[in-house]
Design an enzyme around this catalytic site. Sequence first.
Site, PDB file in Angstrom:
ATOM      1  N   GLU A 105      17.929   8.777 -27.090  1.00 50.84           N
ATOM      2  CA  GLU A 105      17.161   8.547 -25.871  1.00 50.84           C
ATOM      3  C   GLU A 105      18.024   8.583 -24.615  1.00 50.84           C
ATOM      4  O   GLU A 105      17.575   9.044 -23.563  1.00 50.84           O
ATOM      5  CB  GLU A 105      16.435   7.199 -25.955  1.00 50.84           C
ATOM      6  CG  GLU A 105      15.240   7.192 -26.893  1.00 50.84           C
ATOM      7  CD  GLU A 105      15.616   7.021 -28.356  1.00 50.84           C
ATOM      8  OE1 GLU A 105      14.717   7.060 -29.214  1.00 50.84           O
ATOM      9  OE2 GLU A 105      16.827   6.843 -28.643  1.00 50.84           O
TER      10      GLU A 105
ATOM     11  N   LYS B   5      13.097  11.587 -49.683  1.00 49.32           N
ATOM     12  CA  LYS B   5      12.208  10.541 -49.186  1.00 49.32           C
ATOM     13  C   LYS B   5      10.923  10.528 -50.010  1.00 49.32           C
ATOM     14  O   LYS B   5      10.316  11.571 -50.259  1.00 49.32           O
ATOM     15  CB  LYS B   5      11.890  10.770 -47.706  1.00 49.32           C
ATOM     16  CG  LYS B   5      11.202   9.579 -47.050  1.00 49.32           C
ATOM     17  CD  LYS B   5      11.223   9.694 -45.536  1.00 49.32           C
ATOM     18  CE  LYS B   5      10.649   8.442 -44.887  1.00 49.32           C
ATOM     19  NZ  LYS B   5      10.729   8.466 -43.425  1.00 49.32           N
TER      20      LYS B   5
ATOM     21  N   ARG C 227      16.490   2.079 -24.760  1.00 49.78           N
ATOM     22  CA  ARG C 227      17.837   2.529 -25.143  1.00 49.78           C
ATOM     23  C   ARG C 227      18.482   3.357 -24.042  1.00 49.78           C
ATOM     24  O   ARG C 227      19.702   3.423 -23.930  1.00 49.78           O
ATOM     25  CB  ARG C 227      17.761   3.369 -26.425  1.00 49.78           C
ATOM     26  CG  ARG C 227      17.194   2.636 -27.629  1.00 49.78           C
ATOM     27  CD  ARG C 227      16.979   3.611 -28.783  1.00 49.78           C
ATOM     28  NE  ARG C 227      16.325   2.968 -29.911  1.00 49.78           N
ATOM     29  CZ  ARG C 227      15.724   3.632 -30.897  1.00 49.78           C
ATOM     30  NH1 ARG C 227      15.694   4.956 -30.878  1.00 49.78           N
ATOM     31  NH2 ARG C 227      15.152   2.986 -31.891  1.00 49.78           N
TER      32      ARG C 227
END
Length: 508
Positions: free
Chosen positions: A241, A155, A269
């Site tokens: 979640e 990243k 979610r």
Amino acid sequence: ARDLGGEAPGGLGDAIAVIGDGSISAGMAFEAMNNAGHLKKRMFVILNDNEMSIAPPVGALSSYLSRLYAEEPFQDLKTAAKGAVSLLPEPFREGAKRAKDMLKGMTVGGTLFEQLGFSYLGPIDGHDMDQLLPVLRTVQTRATGPVLIHVITKKGKGYAPAEAARDKGHATAKFDVLTGEQKKSPSNAPSYTKVFAESLLKEAAADDKICAVTAAMPDGTGLNQFAERYPSRCFDVAIAEQHGVTFSAALAAGGMKPFCTMYSTFLQRGYDQVVHDVAIQRLPVRFAIDRAGLVGADGATHAGAFDTAYLSNLPGFTVMAAADEAELVHMVATAVAHDEGPIAFRFPRGEGVGVEIPEKGIPLEIGKGRIIREGKGVAILSFGTRLKEVEDACDALAAKGITPSIANARFAKPLDRDLILQLAQDHESLITIEEGAVGGFGSHVAQLLAEEGVFDTGLKYRSMVLPDIFIDQSSPRDMYAVAKLNAEDIEAKVLDTLGIASIVSKKA
């Protein structure tokens, strides 16, 4: 859609899903892979594995992915270890088969993805174009079923400030391109998230039953401090979640005091679990809901517009919203003390309004609001942090000889019936305001007033809510300007309700 003859602008090509190693731990990813392996349709999943989500990835799957490329077969034979042998050109098949056999030795019966019905290729270096592009071209030419391409990346690759950043440059403010230095305005007050985090730490120091659950957002929710202080009582369930909510429910059933700490939009979610695993069982899960209301740079995907509505309609739920950072401290204490069922409190992104923060939170009386200013004619009932804007609006109205009453509701459920009915009785007009969509606090107030027959006596009632649109990314103030929930909009609503807006505008 492609196989069924569907059409789209530009035509329908291959189905390609790109997913990060932090996201692939989510249950929906496995539901999709299970379905894809069953359908055996041609599709491509590119697993972008950079060992980095917003926070460092956690969980058994992250460790599994690390093992897939940490051993010597990948390091020594990465140019040959391209996975599904049948998809490669003939000259490469023997070398690839040897490498694949070595990789298979790291797991029982091949990779997890192959067991789910995918042809697995990788791991490969996502920054080596000489390696990556031939693999992509080969699978595009030869694949007939589902293929997973495991790509290793870094990243921030190629941009030194991002590579050096702990979060790899995620969600930055405006920054200097050469140095990466972010241009943040100095803060005048602590953020709501920080106030919540420090309040929870103080409560946890006095109560060893308090624990915290987050879904891959320890930094964003402030739980990184809790994890450092009480590692055995803090649980990062990764981007999951649904599981996080049920895990919290189980902790509550086991006699703990779990704070399920999630952004408003991320909690969506897990709504099915909120209903079935928490509400129906009346378990005392404490929901700390960050990013309530409009959130500025995070845009529509992170705007907490719906939680008041989707929680207040659930039986047995207590739903609160802090008007300022001091009240947030008291709401944390309220949640700790509340064992009669699920309780939620919401707070926005960004800094507070600068009020004095109490050393220790004091539990609020459930379902009780308070009068902020006594006035006449019109009453404004605020739920959440628009209270400061309401006060500013009323200061401007005072210059026009209009002195509304102001009340802080604190609770959307249960409503303070006595307060609301008294405001309706003592005023000609009542206006509610909230940082949420229609169907929330104002709708519950309207229902109460209707059932009590208040509208039969001629009360003028208005409800200020977020508009029925997704508001584009901008500064919070500009987003609230679009929503017409700033002080000047509140002032205009009062004047309009009193029927004198047109007179004022003509004078102006």
